[in-house]
Design an enzyme around this catalytic site. Structure first.
Site, mmCIF file in Angstrom:
data_model
loop_
_atom_site.group_PDB
_atom_site.id
_atom_site.type_symbol
_atom_site.label_atom_id
_atom_site.label_comp_id
_atom_site.label_asym_id
_atom_site.label_seq_id
_atom_site.Cartn_x
_atom_site.Cartn_y
_atom_site.Cartn_z
ATOM 1 N N CYS A 113 46.265 23.921 104.105
ATOM 2 C CA CYS A 113 46.397 25.968 103.912
ATOM 3 C C CYS A 113 45.729 26.509 104.604
ATOM 4 O O CYS A 113 44.283 26.326 104.423
ATOM 5 C CB CYS A 113 46.138 25.570 102.415
ATOM 6 N N CYS A 115 39.574 25.906 95.253
ATOM 7 C CA CYS A 115 39.090 24.685 95.035
ATOM 8 C C CYS A 115 38.525 23.688 96.247
ATOM 9 O O CYS A 115 38.135 24.459 97.531
ATOM 10 C CB CYS A 115 40.517 23.683 95.677
ATOM 11 N N CYS A 139 39.702 23.103 99.753
ATOM 12 C CA CYS A 139 40.457 24.882 100.583
ATOM 13 C C CYS A 139 40.210 24.872 100.987
ATOM 14 O O CYS A 139 39.330 26.324 101.024
ATOM 15 C CB CYS A 139 41.437 25.134 99.099
ATOM 16 N N GLU A 147 50.063 32.807 106.390
ATOM 17 C CA GLU A 147 50.639 31.758 106.629
ATOM 18 C C GLU A 147 51.370 31.009 106.185
ATOM 19 O O GLU A 147 51.847 31.281 105.279
ATOM 20 C CB GLU A 147 49.289 30.624 106.360
ATOM 21 N N CYS A 149 57.074 26.651 104.342
ATOM 22 C CA CYS A 149 55.976 26.856 103.325
ATOM 23 C C CYS A 149 55.517 27.854 103.245
ATOM 24 O O CYS A 149 55.275 28.540 104.282
ATOM 25 C CB CYS A 149 54.965 25.708 103.769
ATOM 26 N N CYS A 156 42.923 33.476 97.781
ATOM 27 C CA CYS A 156 43.263 32.592 97.008
ATOM 28 C C CYS A 156 41.501 32.517 96.223
ATOM 29 O O CYS A 156 41.222 33.111 96.961
ATOM 30 C CB CYS A 156 43.636 30.921 96.994
HETATM 31 N N1 SAH Z 1 47.570 27.463 94.374
HETATM 32 C C1 SAH Z 1 48.910 26.859 94.102
HETATM 33 C C2 SAH Z 1 49.336 26.596 95.390
HETATM 34 C C3 SAH Z 1 48.793 25.253 96.394
HETATM 35 S S1 SAH Z 1 49.173 24.433 97.444
HETATM 36 C C4 SAH Z 1 48.479 25.119 94.123
HETATM 37 O O1 SAH Z 1 46.621 24.750 94.359
HETATM 38 O O2 SAH Z 1 49.202 24.159 93.582
HETATM 39 C C5 SAH Z 1 48.526 23.242 98.202
HETATM 40 C C6 SAH Z 1 48.150 22.411 97.992
HETATM 41 O O3 SAH Z 1 47.797 22.166 99.234
HETATM 42 C C7 SAH Z 1 47.854 22.276 96.952
HETATM 43 O O4 SAH Z 1 47.896 21.298 96.180
HETATM 44 C C8 SAH Z 1 46.054 22.330 97.320
HETATM 45 O O5 SAH Z 1 45.470 20.957 96.464
HETATM 46 C C9 SAH Z 1 46.432 20.829 98.778
HETATM 47 N N2 SAH Z 1 45.274 21.082 99.530
HETATM 48 C C10 SAH Z 1 44.692 22.976 99.602
HETATM 49 N N3 SAH Z 1 43.917 21.779 100.464
HETATM 50 C C11 SAH Z 1 43.512 21.142 100.814
HETATM 51 C C12 SAH Z 1 43.193 20.426 102.212
HETATM 52 N N4 SAH Z 1 42.612 20.592 102.896
HETATM 53 N N5 SAH Z 1 43.730 18.511 102.033
HETATM 54 C C13 SAH Z 1 44.966 18.709 101.420
HETATM 55 N N6 SAH Z 1 45.714 19.221 100.407
HETATM 56 C C14 SAH Z 1 45.124 20.282 100.765
#
Ligand code: SAH
Length: 363
Positions: free
Chosen positions: A346, A127, A130, A103, A116, A123
Site C-alpha cells: 500500500c 496506521c 502503512c 496506485e 486492488c 489516507c
Molecule cells: N483503509 C483500509 C483499506 C486499506 S487495505 C483498511 O485499513 O483496511 C490494505 C491492507 O493492507 C490493510 O489491511 C492494511 O492494514 C494492510 N497494510 C498496509 N500497509 C501494510 C504493510 N506495510 N504490510 C502489510 N500490510 C499492510
C-alpha cells in the site's frame, strides 16, 4: 446523484463515468439527445471501458467534440507500471486530472484476475505500518476514478482476459468515502456494464463501526475484510490510531452483524510484526476473540516501510502463529506475498515517486 450533478455545475465539466444509467439519461435528455444515447454511452464507458470520446464511433462527430470539452474521460492516465518478474503482479501508478497520484495493483490468481483499487489519494488513518498514510489524505476519489482503475487495467490485459475480482484495499479508508465506494460497487455490478457479482467484490476497513453497520443495511453482499492486526486493544492502539475510537469488542460485534445480514464469510487481516503481535501467545488470544465469528484470518508478514522501523517475523514464526491459531480453533491462511520485487505494499510506489526517488523495479 446530487453530488455528481453539483460537480457538473461547479466545474463546468460533467463526471459521466460516475453516473448511473438513469443519471446519464437525464444528462442526455438535457442536451436534447434521443433516449438511446445514454444507453450507447453507458455501454462504451462501462462495458467496453472506453477512455476517449473518439472511440465512440456511433456518436456524431459534433456530439463527440462537445463531450470531449464538457465531459472529459481521459481523467486517469497510466504514469508508471511495474511488473513483478516472480509472479506477474502489476503495480500501476495513475495520475488524476488534478495531478494527484494513486496506485492500483493487478494480482493474478488461479481463480482469476483481481484488481486492488484505491479509494482516496493518500489516507488520514495514520496506521504505523502503512505507507499510504505518511503524507495524509489529499482527497476522496470519485466512483468514476475507482472504475477507471479497473477499466484501464483490464484494457492492458491480453485478449479475452478479464478482471474477475475487485478489492478496495489500496490507499485510503473506504468508509471515509462511503457514498462513492457504494456507487462504484453498484456500477461494477450493473448488468449493462461489467456485470461483476457483488460476491467478487471486497471492501477492507480499519474498523469504522458506523460504516460497517451502514454497509450491512445496503443490500449488496460484498465481502468484508477487517484490518485487525492485533489480539487486543492495547496492542492495536499502538499500531492503529482508529483503535482509540472504536474498541475491538465493538468492531467485532459490527462484523458479526455484517455476517448475519449478508452471509458473507469475514476476513480478518493480520499483518505480523516482529516482536509486537507475532507470538504464539498473541495467536491464542486472537483465536479466543474471533472463534465465535464465521471468519478466516489472513496473515501477512508486514511489508517493511522505511519510516516505521517495523520488521517482519521469520517464516518459521509466521507458521508457528498459524499453527497456534489452528490449535485454538481459528482458521488462518498465510497470504502469498505478491510483488515483493516491486513496491508491493500500500502506497509504497506513490510515496517513492512523490519523494523523487526511483521506484524499485521500474520499467
Ligand atoms: N483503509 C483500509 C483499506 C486499506 S487495505 C483498511 O485499513 O483496511 C490494505 C491492507 O493492507 C490493510 O489491511 C492494511 O492494514 C494492510 N497494510 C498496509 N500497509 C501494510 C504493510 N506495510 N504490510 C502489510 N500490510 C499492510
Amino acid at each position: 446523484m446530487n453530488d455528481v450533478m453539483d460537480k457538473k455545475k461547479n466545474t463546468e465539466t460533467a463526471d459521466l463515468r460516475s453516473m448511473t444509467g438513469s443519471e446519464l439519461s437525464d444528462f442526455f435528455a438535457d442536451l436534447g439527445e434521443p433516449a438511446f444515447r445514454a444507453k450507447q454511452v453507458f455501454s462504451w464507458i462501462h462495458e467496453k471501458g472506453a477512455f476517449s470520446w473518439e472511440e465512440m464511433t456511433n456518436l456524431s462527430k459534433n456530439l463527440r467534440e462537445k463531450l470531449k470539452r464538457e465531459a472529459p474521460l481521459n481523467d486517469v492516465r497510466v504514469e508508471r507500471m511495474q511488473e513483478s518478474r516472480i509472479d506477474g503482479t502489476r503495480k500501476y501508478l495513475f495520475a488524476l486530472s488534478d495531478g494527484n497520484l494513486i496506485e492500483s495493483v493487478l494480482m493474478r490468481y488461479r481463480f482469476g484476475n483481481s484488481v486492488c483499487v484505491s479509494s482516496q489519494a493518500g489516507c488520514r488513518m495514520g496506521c504505523r505500518f502503512c505507507a499510504s498514510t505518511v503524507n495524509g489524505v489529499a482527497r476522496d476519489l470519485t466512483a468514476g476514478e475507482m472504475l477507471a482503475q479497473v477499466y484501464a487495467i483490464e484494457r492492458e490485459l491480453g485478449k479475452g482476459e478479464r478482471v474477475s475480482h475487485v478489492v478496495v484495499m489500496g490507499s485510503g479508508e473506504p468508509m471515509e468515502n462511503y457514498d462513492a465506494v457504494i456507487r462504484f460497487f453498484r456500477l461494477l455490478a450493473d448488468e449493462k456494464g461489467k456485470h461483476l457479482s457483488f460476491r467478487n467484490m471486497t471492501v477492507s476497513t480499519c474498523g469504522i463501526v458506523p460504516g460497517i453497520r451502514r454497509l450491512a443495511g445496503e443490500g449488496i453482499p460484498v465481502n468484508l475484510a477487517l484490518s485487525l492486526h492485533a489480539p487486543n486493544d492495547e496492542i492495536r492502539k499502538t499500531l492503529m490510531p482508529i483503535a482509540r475510537k472504536y474498541g475491538m469488542d465493538e468492531v467485532l460485534a459490527a462484523c458479526g452483524d455484517y455476517f448475519a445480514a449478508t452471509g458473507r464469510r469475514l476476513t480478518w487481516e493480520y499483518a505480523l510484526v516482529r516482536g509486537i503481535n507475532d507470538s504464539p501467545e498473541h495467536a491464542r488470544e486472537l483465536a479466543e476473540r474471533i472463534r465465535a465469528y464465521n471468519g478466516v484470518v489472513n496473515l501477512i508478514p508486514v511489508n517493511p516501510v522505511t519510516e516505521s522501523g517495523l520488521k517482519e517475523p521469520s517464516g518459521e514464526s509466521v507458521r508457528r502463529f498459524q499453527e497456534a491459531l489452528k490449535e485454538n480453533g481459528a482458521e488462518a491462511t498465510i497470504r502469498r506475498t505478491l510483488g515483493r520485487d516491486i513496491d508491493g505494499a500500500c502506497g509504497q510506489l506513490r510515496k517513492r515517486v512523490m519523494q523523487g526517488e526511483k521506484p524499485i523495479g521500474d520499467l
